[in-house]
Scaffold this motif. Structure first.
Motif, PDB file in Angstrom:
ATOM      1  N   MET A   1       0.841  -1.199   0.000  1.00  0.00           N
ATOM      2  CA  MET A   1       0.000   0.000   0.000  1.00  0.00           C
ATOM      3  C   MET A   1       0.878   1.251   0.000  1.00  0.00           C
ATOM      4  SD  MET A   1      -2.817   1.233   2.808  1.00  0.00           S
ATOM      5  CE  MET A   1      -3.513   2.883   2.726  1.00  0.00           C
ATOM      6  N   ILE A   2       0.624   2.149  -0.952  1.00  0.00           N
ATOM      7  CA  ILE A   2       1.381   3.384  -1.070  1.00  0.00           C
ATOM      8  C   ILE A   2       0.730   4.469  -0.221  1.00  0.00           C
ATOM      9  CG2 ILE A   2       2.180   5.177  -2.647  1.00  0.00           C
ATOM     10  CD1 ILE A   2       3.565   2.461  -2.939  1.00  0.00           C
ATOM     11  N   LEU A   3       1.534   5.060   0.659  1.00  0.00           N
ATOM     12  CA  LEU A   3       1.069   6.149   1.511  1.00  0.00           C
ATOM     13  C   LEU A   3       1.369   7.467   0.813  1.00  0.00           C
ATOM     14  CD1 LEU A   3       2.370   4.802   4.942  1.00  0.00           C
ATOM     15  CD2 LEU A   3       0.079   4.559   3.955  1.00  0.00           C
ATOM     16  N   ARG A   4       0.346   8.282   0.626  1.00  0.00           N
ATOM     17  CA  ARG A   4       0.482   9.477  -0.200  1.00  0.00           C
ATOM     18  C   ARG A   4       1.385  10.551   0.408  1.00  0.00           C
ATOM     19  NH1 ARG A   4      -3.166  10.382  -4.464  1.00  0.00           N
ATOM     20  NH2 ARG A   4      -4.638   8.682  -4.817  1.00  0.00           N
ATOM     21  N   ASN A   5       1.653  10.497   1.699  1.00  0.00           N
ATOM     22  CA  ASN A   5       2.499  11.510   2.320  1.00  0.00           C
ATOM     23  C   ASN A   5       3.933  11.040   2.526  1.00  0.00           C
ATOM     24  OD1 ASN A   5       1.874   9.632   4.283  1.00  0.00           O
ATOM     25  ND2 ASN A   5       1.795  11.143   5.948  1.00  0.00           N
ATOM     26  N   LYS A   6       4.302   9.934   1.892  1.00  0.00           N
ATOM     27  CA  LYS A   6       5.639   9.378   2.061  1.00  0.00           C
ATOM     28  C   LYS A   6       6.436   9.440   0.754  1.00  0.00           C
ATOM     29  CE  LYS A   6       4.964   8.062   6.361  1.00  0.00           C
ATOM     30  NZ  LYS A   6       5.689   8.695   7.494  1.00  0.00           N
ATOM     31  N   ILE A   7       7.754   9.475   0.916  1.00  0.00           N
ATOM     32  CA  ILE A   7       8.681   9.399  -0.209  1.00  0.00           C
ATOM     33  C   ILE A   7       9.090   7.941  -0.397  1.00  0.00           C
ATOM     34  CG2 ILE A   7      10.979  10.101  -1.040  1.00  0.00           C
ATOM     35  CD1 ILE A   7      10.596  12.640   0.765  1.00  0.00           C
ATOM     36  N   TYR A   8       9.169   7.505  -1.659  1.00  0.00           N
ATOM     37  CA  TYR A   8       9.520   6.110  -1.932  1.00  0.00           C
ATOM     38  C   TYR A   8      10.791   6.033  -2.779  1.00  0.00           C
ATOM     39  CZ  TYR A   8       5.201   4.451   0.100  1.00  0.00           C
ATOM     40  OH  TYR A   8       4.197   4.155   1.007  1.00  0.00           O
ATOM     41  N   HIS A   9      11.673   5.128  -2.369  1.00  0.00           N
ATOM     42  CA  HIS A   9      12.879   4.852  -3.137  1.00  0.00           C
ATOM     43  C   HIS A   9      12.559   3.834  -4.221  1.00  0.00           C
ATOM     44  CE1 HIS A   9      15.422   7.075  -0.378  1.00  0.00           C
ATOM     45  NE2 HIS A   9      14.809   6.482   0.625  1.00  0.00           N
ATOM     46  N   CYS A  10      13.217   3.993  -5.367  1.00  0.00           N
ATOM     47  CA  CYS A  10      12.919   3.150  -6.516  1.00  0.00           C
ATOM     48  C   CYS A  10      14.209   2.593  -7.116  1.00  0.00           C
ATOM     49  CB  CYS A  10      12.171   3.962  -7.571  1.00  0.00           C
ATOM     50  SG  CYS A  10      11.734   3.034  -9.053  1.00  0.00           S
ATOM     51  N   SER A  11      14.340   1.268  -7.122  1.00  0.00           N
ATOM     52  CA  SER A  11      15.482   0.596  -7.731  1.00  0.00           C
ATOM     53  C   SER A  11      15.233  -0.900  -7.747  1.00  0.00           C
ATOM     54  CB  SER A  11      16.769   0.890  -6.954  1.00  0.00           C
ATOM     55  OG  SER A  11      17.804   0.047  -7.389  1.00  0.00           O
ATOM     56  N   ALA A  12      15.259  -1.502  -8.927  1.00  0.00           N
ATOM     57  CA  ALA A  12      15.031  -2.940  -9.024  1.00  0.00           C
ATOM     58  C   ALA A  12      16.161  -3.731  -8.380  1.00  0.00           C
ATOM     59  CB  ALA A  12      14.869  -3.346 -10.484  1.00  0.00           C
ATOM     60  N   SER A  13      17.417  -3.333  -8.639  1.00  0.00           N
ATOM     61  CA  SER A  13      18.547  -4.111  -8.126  1.00  0.00           C
ATOM     62  C   SER A  13      18.653  -4.002  -6.612  1.00  0.00           C
ATOM     63  CB  SER A  13      19.851  -3.650  -8.777  1.00  0.00           C
ATOM     64  OG  SER A  13      20.133  -2.308  -8.445  1.00  0.00           O
ATOM     65  N   ILE A  14      18.367  -2.833  -6.066  1.00  0.00           N
ATOM     66  CA  ILE A  14      18.437  -2.667  -4.612  1.00  0.00           C
ATOM     67  C   ILE A  14      17.359  -3.510  -3.936  1.00  0.00           C
ATOM     68  CG2 ILE A  14      18.146  -1.027  -2.716  1.00  0.00           C
ATOM     69  CD1 ILE A  14      19.278   1.110  -4.618  1.00  0.00           C
ATOM     70  N   HIS A  53       3.867  10.732  -3.358  1.00  0.00           N
ATOM     71  CA  HIS A  53       4.229  12.079  -2.884  1.00  0.00           C
ATOM     72  C   HIS A  53       5.516  12.528  -3.568  1.00  0.00           C
ATOM     73  CE1 HIS A  53       4.605  15.487  -0.244  1.00  0.00           C
ATOM     74  NE2 HIS A  53       5.694  15.024   0.349  1.00  0.00           N
ATOM     75  N   LEU A  54       6.483  11.623  -3.652  1.00  0.00           N
ATOM     76  CA  LEU A  54       7.737  11.867  -4.365  1.00  0.00           C
ATOM     77  C   LEU A  54       8.435  10.533  -4.561  1.00  0.00           C
ATOM     78  CD1 LEU A  54      10.315  14.681  -4.022  1.00  0.00           C
ATOM     79  CD2 LEU A  54      11.141  12.346  -3.825  1.00  0.00           C
ATOM     80  N   LEU A  55       9.088  10.350  -5.699  1.00  0.00           N
ATOM     81  CA  LEU A  55       9.889   9.169  -5.984  1.00  0.00           C
ATOM     82  C   LEU A  55      11.358   9.552  -6.019  1.00  0.00           C
ATOM     83  CD1 LEU A  55       7.934   7.382  -8.866  1.00  0.00           C
ATOM     84  CD2 LEU A  55       8.490   6.381  -6.639  1.00  0.00           C
ATOM     85  N   HIS A  56      12.170   8.763  -5.353  1.00  0.00           N
ATOM     86  CA  HIS A  56      13.625   8.941  -5.420  1.00  0.00           C
ATOM     87  C   HIS A  56      14.204   7.728  -6.140  1.00  0.00           C
ATOM     88  CE1 HIS A  56      17.576  10.157  -3.174  1.00  0.00           C
ATOM     89  NE2 HIS A  56      17.789   9.835  -4.435  1.00  0.00           N
TER      90      HIS A  56
END
Length: 369
Positions: A1-14, A53-56
């Motif tokens: 579940m994605i929380l709209r007020n949170k920042i999420y890190h994005c990386s398949a290898s990690i 909210h934001l993707l890193h």
């Protein structure tokens, strides 16, 4: 579940394998516990991006699905997005590559200059990957974080507008165990430390060539492993210095911490353009002087002569002189270690890094509104 007020890190290898960037992200979770969602996004195609909210993003291969429906920042942790081989290093001439990303230059680099694989399918694959990722970054226009001004300069030279790229120097967490400034007893042991992968670009070979020029009491501890071990082992035998080295293999935990404690200096002889070079910070936080190559992003972390000593890669005599200077001058070795530790706490803690990162996040969010 994605929380709209949170920042999420994005990386398949990690998400699947971990590694240095995963360690970095784990550090951010510790110092910014309320900022992030716990899930690392491996495949953006499985999500409605407008819910973020934001993707890193931490690897350029994850840029393709980005649709700019939410704020996004991308960190260039390495050279991959503007270098087909990812090295920026020409092994044949032992020099940094100054070419921009282009088909002819990169093909020549692989086949002639030895910057990467010479197998045609892999050369083509490397080129297609880098050019596709760089084009995506240009078209998306997302705020891009470089971990040194060197990396920022490469991104701009390869076509990103300066306003799109911001430098954020690295930060690291301190070790759990205690470290103190250099003492006369430790200095008298005359031990220096190399800690890292044993591959040609890390420069252990020319450090070994400097050893015969040193006082015989100086002993080199080597903490690391890698595919070039047979070559450097033979080199040590040829130089007749095997009795002045200790090969510890890959070290971690208290074994590595004790090697730092027992050394009067850390040697960082990389010959490829390190994007940043965390070895410097690892030495700083442990009160040890660092002698490092003036290449890539390394000099941005060192105040030459104050928090460390910079040397020209492959200049064996210069390296030997720098080591000798600290080996024969306890006060200087100690003061450089103390100054490096002070610089670390003023500039390179993970908390300071996180504060600066939050400002970048805020700018990306404000830009999207």
């Amino acid at each position: 579940m994605i929380l709209r007020n949170k920042i999420y890190h994005c990386s398949a290898s990690i998400a699947t394998a971990g590694g240095g960037v995963k360690t970095y992200i784990n550090g951010l979770y510790r110092v910014m516990p309320d900022a992030f969602g716990t899930e690392i996004i491996a495949n953006l195609l499985e999500y409605d991006q407008s819910h973020f909210h934001l993707l890193h993003i931490h690897e350029a291969s994850a840029l393709a699905p980005v649709n700019n429906q939410c704020p996004v920042v991308f960190t260039a942790h390495n050279h991959d997005v503007y270098c087909a081989s990812g090295t920026k290093y020409l092994a044949a001439s032992k020099t940094s590559c100054d070419r921009l990303l282009n088909g002819l230059g990169c093909t020549w680099g692989h086949f002639i200059d030895g910057c990467g694989s010479r197998r045609p399918p892999q050369v083509l694959k490397n080129w297609q990957r880098a050019s596709t990722e760089l084009d995506a970054l240009k078209k998306l226009g997302i705020l891009t974080i470089a971990n040194s001004d060197y990396v920022r300069s490469q991104l701009i030279a390869n076509g990103l507008p300066p306003s799109q790229v911001v430098t954020l120097l690295c930060g690291i967490a301190p070790p759990e165990s205690k470290h103190t400034p250099l003492t006369p007893a430790v200095h008298d042991q005359k031990r220096i430390l190399f800690a890292g992968r044993i591959v040609p670009e890390k420069g252990l070979d020319w450090l070994l060539r400097a050893v015969p020029l040193l006082d015989r009491r100086i002993h080199l501890d080597i903490a690391g492993d890698g595919w070039a071990m047979p070559q450097v082992w033979r080199l040590a035998e040829d130089l007749q210095i095997s009795d002045r080295l200790t090969w510890h293999g890959w070290c971690q935990g208290e074994k590595l911490e004790n090697l730092y404690r027992e050394s009067f200096a850390v040697i960082f002889p990389s010959v490829w353009p390190e994007p940043a070079g965390l070895v410097t910070l690892e030495a700083y936080v442990r009160f040890r002087a660092v002698i490092a190559s003036a290449v890539g992003g390394i000099p941005e972390h060192i105040q030459d002569g104050k928090t460390g000593i910079l040397v020209v890669p492959h200049q064996v005599e210069q390296l030997a002189l720098a080591i000798t200077e600290l080996a024969t001058n306890f006060d200087k070795a100690r003061m450089i270690g103390i100054a490096g530790n002070e610089l670390f706490h003023n500039e390179f803690t993970l908390n300071i890094h996180a504060q600066r990162l939050q400002k970048i996040y805020d700018a990306a969010i404000a830009k999207q509104v």
